[in-house]
Scaffold this motif. Structure first.
Motif, PDB file in Angstrom:
ATOM      1  N   ALA A 162       2.219  -5.713   2.768  1.00 40.80           N
ATOM      2  CA  ALA A 162       1.638  -4.538   2.133  1.00 40.80           C
ATOM      3  C   ALA A 162       1.201  -4.963   0.734  1.00 40.80           C
ATOM      4  CB  ALA A 162       2.630  -3.387   2.057  1.00 40.80           C
ATOM      5  N   ALA A 164      -1.095  -1.277   4.012  1.00 39.27           N
ATOM      6  CA  ALA A 164      -0.238  -2.140   4.824  1.00 39.27           C
ATOM      7  C   ALA A 164      -1.108  -2.870   5.844  1.00 39.27           C
ATOM      8  CB  ALA A 164       0.825  -1.314   5.527  1.00 39.27           C
ATOM      9  N   ASP A 216      -0.568  -2.076   9.966  1.00 35.61           N
ATOM     10  CA  ASP A 216      -1.153  -0.950  10.701  1.00 35.61           C
ATOM     11  C   ASP A 216      -2.340  -0.316   9.983  1.00 35.61           C
ATOM     12  OD1 ASP A 216       1.419   1.545   9.840  1.00 35.61           O
ATOM     13  OD2 ASP A 216       0.084   0.310   8.616  1.00 35.61           O
ATOM     14  N   SER A 239      -2.333   1.417   7.386  1.00 29.84           N
ATOM     15  CA  SER A 239      -2.021   2.680   6.710  1.00 29.84           C
ATOM     16  C   SER A 239      -2.185   2.516   5.208  1.00 29.84           C
ATOM     17  CB  SER A 239      -0.599   3.131   7.043  1.00 29.84           C
ATOM     18  OG  SER A 239       0.334   2.167   6.618  1.00 29.84           O
ATOM     19  N   THR A 251       6.431  -4.279   4.643  1.00 32.04           N
ATOM     20  CA  THR A 251       6.655  -3.055   3.888  1.00 32.04           C
ATOM     21  C   THR A 251       5.540  -2.079   4.209  1.00 32.04           C
ATOM     22  OG1 THR A 251       7.659  -4.355   2.113  1.00 32.04           O
ATOM     23  CG2 THR A 251       6.945  -2.133   1.550  1.00 32.04           C
ATOM     24  N   THR A 252       5.861  -0.799   4.229  1.00 27.94           N
ATOM     25  CA  THR A 252       4.813   0.187   4.471  1.00 27.94           C
ATOM     26  C   THR A 252       4.086   0.505   3.172  1.00 27.94           C
ATOM     27  OG1 THR A 252       6.206   2.115   4.047  1.00 27.94           O
ATOM     28  CG2 THR A 252       6.259   1.185   6.272  1.00 27.94           C
ATOM     29  N   GLN A 310       3.607   3.403   1.951  1.00 31.45           N
ATOM     30  CA  GLN A 310       4.351   4.418   1.214  1.00 31.45           C
ATOM     31  C   GLN A 310       5.529   3.807   0.462  1.00 31.45           C
ATOM     32  OE1 GLN A 310       3.203   4.711   4.325  1.00 31.45           O
ATOM     33  NE2 GLN A 310       1.668   6.281   3.948  1.00 31.45           N
ATOM     34  N   GLU A 311       6.181   2.816   1.058  1.00 27.60           N
ATOM     35  CA  GLU A 311       7.348   2.201   0.431  1.00 27.60           C
ATOM     36  C   GLU A 311       6.982   1.426  -0.836  1.00 27.60           C
ATOM     37  OE1 GLU A 311      10.250   1.367   4.302  1.00 27.60           O
ATOM     38  OE2 GLU A 311       8.840  -0.155   3.621  1.00 27.60           O
TER      39      GLU A 311
END
Length: 126
Positions: free
Chosen positions: A32, A51, A54, A56, A101-102, A104-105
């Motif tokens: 990410a 990320a 995916d 996102s 890591t996403t 959002q994270e």
């Protein structure tokens, strides 16, 4: 591992800039990557993250609808397209990366991000 941030500059309010963050020593396949900024006298804050696993994304409310983050796998480069810039966007912009890591994270684990670029200055005049 190095992250190279570039693309900052001086622009009038309402203008646009595109920041680039290029990696060496890693590939972005399972990372990410996020953009953060720090204005004089203020704490560093998250701007936008993506990320690679995916696709996102996450963007702060203050830039949602104006800034767009994207990833070019072939160039291991993340871009931050910044439109409708405002004087309050003036800051040093940094990119950072962390594996698995996403998006959002990234925003809540800023102190735990292992890789940071050197920063690029964005100045928006009124």
């Amino acid at each position: 591992v190095q992250l190279q941030a570039s693309g900052g500059g001086l622009v009038q309010a309402g203008g646009s800039l595109r920041l680039s963050c290029t990696a060496s020593g890693i590939t972005f396949d399972d990372y990410a990557i996020g953009w953060f900024r720090q204005a004089p006298g203020k704490e560093r804050e998250v701007v936008s993250c993506i990320a690679s696993t995916d696709g996102s994304t996450y963007s702060a409310d203050s830039v949602n609808g104006r800034f767009t983050i994207s990833l070019d796998f072939a160039k291991d480069t993340v871009y931050l397209q910044m439109n409708s810039l405002k004087p309050e966007d003036t800051a040093v912009y940094y990119c950072a990366a962390r594996r698995l890591t996403t998006a959002q994270e990234m925003g809540v684990m800023m102190s735990q991000l292992p890789y940071w670029g050197q920063g690029t200055q964005v100045t928006v005049s009124s």
